[in-house]
Scaffold this motif. Structure first.
Motif, mmCIF file in Angstrom:
data_model
loop_
_atom_site.group_PDB
_atom_site.id
_atom_site.type_symbol
_atom_site.label_atom_id
_atom_site.label_comp_id
_atom_site.label_asym_id
_atom_site.label_seq_id
_atom_site.Cartn_x
_atom_site.Cartn_y
_atom_site.Cartn_z
ATOM 1 N N HIS A 63 0.865 -1.179 0.000
ATOM 2 C CA HIS A 63 0.000 0.000 0.000
ATOM 3 C C HIS A 63 0.902 1.229 0.000
ATOM 4 O O HIS A 63 2.128 1.095 -0.131
ATOM 5 N N ASP A 67 5.261 4.914 5.647
ATOM 6 C CA ASP A 67 6.281 4.005 6.204
ATOM 7 C C ASP A 67 6.579 2.842 5.262
ATOM 8 O O ASP A 67 7.515 2.079 5.505
ATOM 9 N N HIS A 68 5.797 2.739 4.174
ATOM 10 C CA HIS A 68 6.020 1.673 3.191
ATOM 11 C C HIS A 68 6.543 2.202 1.863
ATOM 12 O O HIS A 68 6.914 1.413 0.997
ATOM 13 N N ASP A 163 -0.157 -4.620 7.821
ATOM 14 C CA ASP A 163 -1.089 -3.498 7.824
ATOM 15 C C ASP A 163 -2.529 -3.947 7.621
ATOM 16 O O ASP A 163 -3.209 -3.572 6.661
ATOM 17 N N HIS A 219 6.717 -5.627 10.796
ATOM 18 C CA HIS A 219 6.030 -4.360 11.079
ATOM 19 C C HIS A 219 5.946 -4.179 12.593
ATOM 20 O O HIS A 219 4.878 -3.907 13.167
HETATM 21 ZN ZN LIG Z 1 2.694 0.381 7.965
#
Ligand SMILES: [Zn+2]
Length: 261
Positions: A63, A67-68, A163, A219
């Motif tokens: 996504h 943070d990705h 996520d 994560h």
């Molecule tokens: Zn994340």
């Protein structure tokens, strides 16, 4: 053929306690697959040998949360791979082509080096199946995060689920995988954003229900250095559990799919 999966960022949200955010690299010969592009992309400046000899790099995004994807801004620092493609779920999950989503991020006023100036192609991931450089990839729309995300599965060797709040249906998607990498955002005793993230104990429920060979917690939360509370409750259900650490290399047995026809 056993291929190394290198954890470049085991953390979520922001880097802390030695964990960069969301990034892993799967290397097979002259092909590399990057899973998410968080701040862990910067680890490749520390270990450039991980990309030596790579002719084709496929970068697969679950996504677009920062943070990705913020590591996409670091790509100009890396040795250029002759063929680099970013694959994202823009069209499938948001009705906007991934290229259009990332265009905003890779141009001013956010960033001075557009992706097209780096000769990086941007394509859309379908929900379903595709094959990249001989690796069968399955994707699944996950609807239990603040925005939709994709679960990923690489053959029968690795499922990557991050996520999302606990989703019992993830087990069917990861069924029989040798390794399930699943987010673990909090111990059940201290819920934190349980509507959009998963407790370590529930990651273990998914792994056990899926019949996964082992569970890798990813994560990881940035709030504390230690992961013991997460490991402890996950191992109660799924003894073969480890918490990911930046720099870890795990052998993944990516089988070459049978030839069609
Ligand atoms: Zn994340």
């Amino acid at each position: 053929m056993a291929s190394p999966l290198t954890i470049l960022g085991a953390g979520g949200w922001f880097p802390a306690h030695g964990r960069q955010t969301a990034c892993a690299l799967l290397r097979q010969g002259d092909h590399a697959m990057m899973i998410d592009a968080g701040t862990g992309v910067g680890r490749l400046a520390e270990r450039p040998e991980l990309l030596h000899g790579v002719h084709r790099l496929d970068l697969v995004l679950t996504h677009f949360h920062l943070d990705h994807v913020c590591g996409l801004a670091y790509l100009p620092s890396l040795d250029e791979c002759p063929e680099t493609t970013i694959w994202g779920p823009g069209a499938a999950l948001y009705g906007t082509r991934t290229r259009d989503v990332l265009d905003r991020l890779s141009h001013e006023p956010f960033h001075p080096v557009p992706l097209e100036a780096q000769r990086i192609e941007v394509r859309d991931l379908p929900v379903g199946e595709l094959e990249l450089s001989g690796i069968r990839i399955a994707t699944r729309a996950q609807t239990r995060h603040s925005a939709p995300t994709l679960g990923l599965r690489f053959g029968d060797d690795l499922a990557w689920i991050t996520d999302t709040a606990h989703d019992p249906e993830s087990a069917a998607f990861a069924r029989g995988c040798a390794t399930l990498a699943h987010e673990a955002w909090f111990p059940s005793s201290h819920p934190r954003n349980p509507d959009i993230h998963t407790a370590a104990a529930d990651a273990a429920v998914v792994a056990a229900d899926a019949g996964a060979g082992q569970l890798l917690l990813i994560h990881l939360p940035p709030f504390k250095a230690g992961t013991e509370p997460l490991l402890e409750e996950a191992r109660a259900r799924m003894p073969a559990t480890e918490a990911a650490i930046d720099g870890w290399e795990i052998d993944i047995d990516l089988r070459t799919p049978p030839a069609l026809g």
